[in-house]
Design a protein around this motif. Structure first.
Motif, PDB file in Angstrom:
ATOM      1  N   THR A  14       0.855  -1.185   0.000  1.00  0.00           N
ATOM      2  CA  THR A  14       0.000   0.000   0.000  1.00  0.00           C
ATOM      3  C   THR A  14       0.890   1.233   0.000  1.00  0.00           C
ATOM      4  O   THR A  14       2.073   1.161   0.340  1.00  0.00           O
ATOM      5  CB  THR A  14      -0.904   0.026   1.259  1.00  0.00           C
ATOM      6  OG1 THR A  14      -0.077   0.141   2.412  1.00  0.00           O
ATOM      7  CG2 THR A  14      -1.754  -1.230   1.345  1.00  0.00           C
ATOM      8  N   GLU A  15       0.306   2.359  -0.356  1.00  0.00           N
ATOM      9  CA  GLU A  15       1.080   3.610  -0.388  1.00  0.00           C
ATOM     10  C   GLU A  15       1.639   3.951   0.982  1.00  0.00           C
ATOM     11  O   GLU A  15       2.761   4.428   1.096  1.00  0.00           O
ATOM     12  CB  GLU A  15       0.214   4.751  -0.915  1.00  0.00           C
ATOM     13  CG  GLU A  15      -0.011   4.691  -2.403  1.00  0.00           C
ATOM     14  CD  GLU A  15      -0.732   5.930  -2.914  1.00  0.00           C
ATOM     15  OE1 GLU A  15      -0.535   7.022  -2.340  1.00  0.00           O
ATOM     16  OE2 GLU A  15      -1.481   5.786  -3.891  1.00  0.00           O
ATOM     17  N   GLN A  18       4.649   1.805   1.641  1.00  0.00           N
ATOM     18  CA  GLN A  18       5.772   2.275   0.824  1.00  0.00           C
ATOM     19  C   GLN A  18       6.404   3.512   1.454  1.00  0.00           C
ATOM     20  O   GLN A  18       7.629   3.618   1.559  1.00  0.00           O
ATOM     21  CB  GLN A  18       5.307   2.585  -0.599  1.00  0.00           C
ATOM     22  CG  GLN A  18       4.970   1.376  -1.414  1.00  0.00           C
ATOM     23  CD  GLN A  18       4.469   1.734  -2.804  1.00  0.00           C
ATOM     24  OE1 GLN A  18       4.505   2.894  -3.211  1.00  0.00           O
ATOM     25  NE2 GLN A  18       4.007   0.732  -3.538  1.00  0.00           N
ATOM     26  N   ARG A  19       5.556   4.463   1.863  1.00  0.00           N
ATOM     27  CA  ARG A  19       6.068   5.697   2.485  1.00  0.00           C
ATOM     28  C   ARG A  19       6.842   5.381   3.762  1.00  0.00           C
ATOM     29  O   ARG A  19       7.905   5.952   4.023  1.00  0.00           O
ATOM     30  CB  ARG A  19       4.925   6.658   2.799  1.00  0.00           C
ATOM     31  CG  ARG A  19       4.590   7.595   1.666  1.00  0.00           C
ATOM     32  CD  ARG A  19       3.712   8.738   2.133  1.00  0.00           C
ATOM     33  NE  ARG A  19       2.423   8.302   2.675  1.00  0.00           N
ATOM     34  CZ  ARG A  19       1.339   8.047   1.956  1.00  0.00           C
ATOM     35  NH1 ARG A  19       1.370   8.202   0.657  1.00  0.00           N
ATOM     36  NH2 ARG A  19       0.226   7.650   2.530  1.00  0.00           N
TER      37      ARG A  19
END
Length: 167
Positions: A14-15, A18-19
């Motif tokens: 998921t974003e 990743q962040r």
């Protein structure tokens, strides 16, 4: 333990995951850069420090050389003694020591050649840009006069690399 089965590619995360991973990587990279910088600063500080009593015996041995190099015993730093001892090795025929002294003094011939080559390449690029600009201006002027514009072919070498389709 990590293996092929439990590793998840970044494009399947998921974003927010990743962040989070990117943030941790950035923080670790910054910490490593700070450690390296601190080590460089410590090395520079140590090289500039005055010689302690234990090393005075060594300094006494090379005292005449230090004086010949214009360094008084009281003003000698680790860097001075290090360079003086390398210079002594170079004077006795150690080619690596001689190359180190030459390079440290900034007189590396291969570096000078590379600098000259870079200047020539920069000049060549400047001339090519100038030619392209003048050609573009003349073509623009010709097309405004109603003349047909000349076709420009650009050749891009592949440098031995192949595309994915094998060409």
């Amino acid at each position: 333990m990590a293996n092929e089965k439990n590793l998840i590619p970044m494009d399947q995360r998921t974003e927010s995951e990743q962040r989070e991973i990117q943030s941790k990587g950035g923080k670790a990279s910054g910490a490593a850069r700070r450690r390296k910088k601190t080590m460089r600063q410590a090395a520079a500080m140590l090289l500039g420090a005055d010689i302690s009593g234990g090393e005075r015996d060594f300094v006494e041995k090379i005292r005449p050389r230090l004086l010949a190099f214009g360094i008084s015993e009281g003003d000698a730093t680790y860097q001075d003694v290090l360079l003086a001892s390398i210079m002594l090795k170079a004077m006795k025929g150690d080619v690596k020591a001689a190359a180190y002294i030459r390079d440290t003094a900034g007189e590396n011939p291969s570096l000078e050649l590379k600098k000259q080559e870079l200047k020539l390449r920069q000049e060549e690029l400047r001339l090519k840009r100038e030619q392209l600009r003048s050609r573009a201006i003349s073509e623009r002027a010709a097309s405004e006069d109603g003349d047909t514009a000349e076709t420009i072919h650009i050749y891009i070498p592949d440098n031995g690399r192949m595309r994915e389709d094998g060409v």
